[in-house]
Every structure is written in structure tokens, then in C-alpha cells.
Enzyme design. Structure first.
Site, PDB file in Angstrom:
ATOM      1  CB  CYS A  49       1.473  -0.287  -4.611  1.00  0.00           C
ATOM      2  SG  CYS A  49       3.138  -0.971  -4.696  1.00  0.00           S
ATOM      3  CD1 TRP A  89       1.799   0.073   2.263  1.00  0.00           C
ATOM      4  CD2 TRP A  89       0.138   1.237   1.323  1.00  0.00           C
ATOM      5  NE1 TRP A  89       2.248   0.538   1.052  1.00  0.00           N
ATOM      6  CE2 TRP A  89       1.252   1.253   0.449  1.00  0.00           C
ATOM      7  CE3 TRP A  89      -1.035   1.904   0.938  1.00  0.00           C
ATOM      8  CZ2 TRP A  89       1.231   1.919  -0.782  1.00  0.00           C
ATOM      9  CZ3 TRP A  89      -1.051   2.559  -0.284  1.00  0.00           C
ATOM     10  CH2 TRP A  89       0.065   2.567  -1.126  1.00  0.00           C
ATOM     11  CB  THR A 128       6.739  -2.502   1.004  1.00  0.00           C
ATOM     12  OG1 THR A 128       7.379  -3.782   1.147  1.00  0.00           O
ATOM     13  CG2 THR A 128       7.754  -1.409   1.323  1.00  0.00           C
ATOM     14  CB  VAL A 129       1.592  -3.632  -0.571  1.00  0.00           C
ATOM     15  CG1 VAL A 129       0.812  -3.701   0.719  1.00  0.00           C
ATOM     16  CG2 VAL A 129       1.534  -2.219  -1.149  1.00  0.00           C
ATOM     17  CD  GLU A 144      11.535  -7.622  -5.312  1.00  0.00           C
ATOM     18  OE1 GLU A 144      11.084  -7.328  -6.436  1.00  0.00           O
ATOM     19  OE2 GLU A 144      11.955  -6.766  -4.488  1.00  0.00           O
ATOM     20  CB  SER A 145       6.483  -7.018  -6.975  1.00  0.00           C
ATOM     21  OG  SER A 145       7.493  -6.185  -7.530  1.00  0.00           O
ATOM     22  CE1 TYR A 192       7.036   5.549  -5.888  1.00  0.00           C
ATOM     23  CE2 TYR A 192       7.289   4.411  -7.985  1.00  0.00           C
ATOM     24  CZ  TYR A 192       6.542   4.702  -6.858  1.00  0.00           C
ATOM     25  OH  TYR A 192       5.291   4.132  -6.706  1.00  0.00           O
TER      26      TYR A 192
END
Length: 325
Positions: A49, A89, A128-129, A144-145, A192
Site C-alpha cells: 500500500c 487485509w 484500510t491501512v 489517514e496517512s 487508481y
């Protein structure tokens, strides 16, 4: 119900990413709900990811990999519950099952989905990751990255081994924010939008925007070492995680084949330059990357065949030292 990126398709056939849900912040303030403490937090990632690997890159370059533990899931999505068909995942059963992935030793979860359900019994969003987990309160702080990397940049400086590295300096913040915006929309998320489009028109719109943005990057990088000048910033890490996957995955799997990264001399050398920053190569597991994309999207690649190439050597020499640091 939207549970993965494969579900986020509009009526027009375009991919539309939904927002992250857990948005709490770790703070340097010792009286905050989530104070920055060594050993308290754990980062769940997938090496496949790009969003998760932004965060992992920060752990290494800020010198936080001893203060914040992390673990990786298996690269290929699997069934997360016997009661439904959702694929997501999952953790391996042992450290030897899939090299680079390991079981969840903190919570005994079998999937990332289980972590979300531990944190919120009423959760209905995507599983999500990355996941930034609080071991003390046994909950998700943030998924949230873009916010996690900001926390890693400043809030843990008292325990970071490289506290003086500031990837979001005050004098460049406006430029970084503006750069992040078009790079996210057209490149990070743009690949994406190309790959998950279900109709020709949104695909063609997305690929036009993608290559206009890549051409813009190529032009910028012909004049300076990094995307916001001659100083490494957050914007570079955010761009890098897409570029490193481009020729190996996005060209084939997401139909981003108008021009290879290797055909952009400045972008290609820039990608090698970032890859060779100490710690960054630890975030790139190309086997996991290729296994995930080619093996987890049956609507795009129904037989799960993984291309054998191109096996690019990003540790090869680059020419970026020609710009003053």
C-alpha cells in the site's frame, strides 16, 4: 456498503475515493488523550500500500522505528470472516508463512477488519491501512496517512533519533500544500482513477490528467533536486510511493502505459535518489507490491498472473547530485 477501493465506483464509471474515518491526533502535549510516548503506539501497514508506506518511510527517516513498533499484513487480500464474502487485509498465521508479514501479536486479530471492529463496534466504513494503534487504550488513533506523517514529523521529536529533520518546514508549507493537492489528485490517486475506471471516458480523463502531471514533475525536476526546491520535503515522500510502483505495476495493471517512468530521465533519476535515502529502501518490498495488485483485483486480473518484470534496480547511480542541496 463501501469496504474496499473496488467498491468506490460512481454511476459514471469513475473511481471516487472516500475519506478516512479515524482522525484523532497524537500530541507532544503530555496531557492530551493520545500523548507521544515511546512504546505506546503500533503502526499496521501493508508493504503493497503506497499510503501505508508513506508512514513507514517516516518511521525510518525520522528515527522512530524503535519508539513505534510496526507490522505488515499479507500482500494478497483474503476472506476476513466466514459469515460474508468480504476480501481484505489479513494477517498470516506465522512469521514464516509469508516473508515480510507477521501475525498480530498485540490483539490476536486475523484481519485488519477485526481491528476496526475492536475500535468501533458500529463501524461501517472501509478496512484500510495504515492503522495507527494505541496499545494502551486498545483503539485506532488515526487511519489517514497524510495526518499520521504530520504527527511523525513533529509530535514525537522528543523521542525521535532524527528530531531536526523537518519535512514540513514553515517557509515551504504553502508550496508543499499546493503541490500535494495536484500530485494527490492527478498522480497518487490518479493511477487508481485509471485502473479502477469501469468506463472508457473516465479512464481517458484520468490518464490525461496523470500524464500532464507527470510531465509537470519532469519539468520541475529538470531545474531542482526535489519537487519543492533543493530540500527534501513531505511532498517528495508522497510522490515517491507512487513512482516506485509505476513501471512495476501501474503501467500494466492500471493501464498507465502512455509513457514509462524510465522514459522520464529526471523523474526516474529522482526516484532512485529518494530510494537511496537511508531507510527508504526498507519500505519497498516489490514482491509484496506485485503480489497484492496482481493478486487482489480479480475484476482487473481474473487469473492473478504476476508479470515477471521489469525488476528495476533503483540502487543504481543517479544524476541528482548536480543540484545543490
Amino acid at each position: 456498503m463501501v469496504r474496499s477501493s473496488l467498491d468506490e465506483i460512481s454511476d459514471s464509471g469513475a473511481f471516487v475515493r472516500s475519506a478516512s474515518t479515524f482522525r484523532q491526533f497524537v500530541s507532544r502535549d503530555p496531557n492530551s488523550q493520545f500523548p507521544a510516548e515511546s512504546g505506546r503506539y503500533h503502526l499496521y501497514i501493508s508493504y503493497a500500500c503506497p499510503w501505508a508506506c508513506r508512514c513507514l518511510a517516516y518511521l525510518y527517516i525520522k528515527g522512530l522505528d524503535k519508539a513505534i513498533s510496526f507490522s505488515a499484513v499479507k500482500p494478497i487480500w483474503g476472506r476476513t470472516k466466514e459469515s460474508d464474502e468480504y476480501m481484505g487485509w489479513i494477517f498470516p498465521d506465522s512469521k514464516t508463512e509469508v516473508p515480510g508479514a507477521e501475525p498480530d501479536l498485540l490483539n490476536g486479530a486475523k484481519s485488519i477488519r477485526e481491528l476496526y471492529e475492536i475500535a468501533s463496534t458500529n463501524y461501517t466504513g472501509k478496512y484500510t491501512v495504515p492503522v495507527l494503534w494505541d496499545k494502551k487504550l486498545k483503539t485506532i488513533v488515526n487511519n489517514e496517512s497524510s495526518e499520521i506523517i504530520r504527527m511523525f514529523n513533529t509530535e514525537f521529536n522528543n523521542i525521535a533519533e532524527n528530531p531536526n529533520l523537518d519535512l514540513y518546514p514553515t517557509d515551504l508549507r504553502a508550496q508543499i500544500d499546493e503541490t500535494n493537492e495536484w500530485i494527490y489528485d492527478c498522480i497518487n490517486n490518479g493511477v487508481y482513477k485509471c485502473g479502477f475506471a469501469k468506463k472508457q471516458e473516465p479512464y481517458e480523463n484520468a490518464i490525461k490528467q496523470l500524464y500532464e502531471a507527470l510531465d509537470k514533475c519532469e519539468n520541475i525536476l529538470s531545474k531542482q533536486r526535489y519537487i519543492c526546491g533543493n530540500t527534501l520535503t513531505e511532498a517528495d515522500i508522497r510522490l515517491f510511493v507512487t513512482l516506485i510502483r509505476f513501471d512495476e505495476v501501474y503501467v500494466v495493471h492500471f493501464k498507465c502505459n502512455k509513457r514509462l517512468l524510465r522514459e522520464y530521465p529526471n523523474l526516474f533519476n529522482y526516484t532512485k535518489d529518494i530510494f537511496q535515502i537511508p531507510g527508504i529502501s526498507n519500505t519497498v518490498n516489490m514482491e509484496h507490491i506485485k503480489l497484492h495488485y496482481y493478486g487482489s483485483h480479480p475484476s482487473i486480473n481474473p487469473f492473478g498472473i504476476v508479470p515477471v518484470g521489469p525488476n528495476i534496480d533503483y540502487s543504481a547511480p543517479h544524476d541528482r547530485e548536480r543540484f545543490s542541496a
